[in-house]
Write an enzyme that holds these catalytic residues in place. Sequence first.
Site, mmCIF file in Angstrom:
data_model
loop_
_atom_site.group_PDB
_atom_site.id
_atom_site.type_symbol
_atom_site.label_atom_id
_atom_site.label_comp_id
_atom_site.label_asym_id
_atom_site.label_seq_id
_atom_site.Cartn_x
_atom_site.Cartn_y
_atom_site.Cartn_z
ATOM 1 N N LYS A 193 -1.839 -1.572 -3.629
ATOM 2 C CA LYS A 193 -2.771 -0.452 -3.675
ATOM 3 C C LYS A 193 -1.932 0.787 -3.927
ATOM 4 C CE LYS A 193 -6.002 2.267 -0.861
ATOM 5 N NZ LYS A 193 -6.644 2.423 0.468
ATOM 6 N N TYR A 231 0.858 -1.190 0.000
ATOM 7 C CA TYR A 231 0.000 0.000 0.000
ATOM 8 C C TYR A 231 0.888 1.233 0.000
ATOM 9 C CZ TYR A 231 -3.608 3.241 1.900
ATOM 10 O OH TYR A 231 -4.475 4.277 2.135
#
Length: 291
Positions: A161, A133
């Site tokens: 992400k 992320y």
Amino acid sequence: MIQGSIVALATPMEPDGRLDVPGLRRLVEFHIEQGTDAIVAVGTTGESATLDEEEHTEVIRLVVEQAAGRIPVIAGTGANATTEAIRLTARAKAVGADACLLVTPYYNKPTQEGLYRHYLAVAEAVDIPQILYNVPGRTGCDMLPATVGRLAQVPGIVGIKEATGKLERLAEIRALCPEGFALYSGDDATACEFCLSGGNGVISVTANVAPRLMQEMCRAAIAGDRATAEAINRRLEALHHDLFIESNPIPVKWALHEMGLIQEGIRLPLTWLAASCREAVRQAMRQAGVL
């Protein structure tokens, strides 16, 4: 591979800040009914920073229990200490999470080599699918495509992400990663184009309040149906903007309360949405047809 609209679930709280367990269960059911493809529990939107470790694990456990295998549950387990990230990830696995989402270490600003070793250590310590992320606007640390490419070779690291909002990163990362490595947008405003350009979905704030539309938009975009995806996204554009009119998750929790889904609860240092911002969020909700 999980594809589509993955909600970054808000964590319901009572007005005094205690966890609202019935509200949490209600949100999980709402997302299953609305067609959300997966749930992230205790990510940024879930106020992971203000939950203690026991609460953190308990929210994941409750979401897993309520989902009961009907929808994948991804647990936010990132931390700025590698030992803590390993511990949180192990606890998430123990309560049944399907995968973990680990934000880059924040505040201490590791080098690219430090990032590589951090994620490698977690992957070697806990056998669970791991999603990287990258959100430098919050962490002060930008994980570069070359580092993502190195990490994509590590067994157990299955996706990222990418929340910079830089669409050019999609092609850069894709070129450096093996087939099957998942790329998720972490920026609602650019998620439609991200998915049209080959992304696998979005981990979304907007999906909290407009889950059906986000799922339909993602499905159309991943299928390459630009006209349908863009038409749906136009209905969502105001939400993409106004759910960040104050720091996330302040506006989205207010919106969920306005929809009657959660109580008026948030933890300091976050505060309830300012009165001056509420009409903008309300109008965005009306544009999306959720109010």
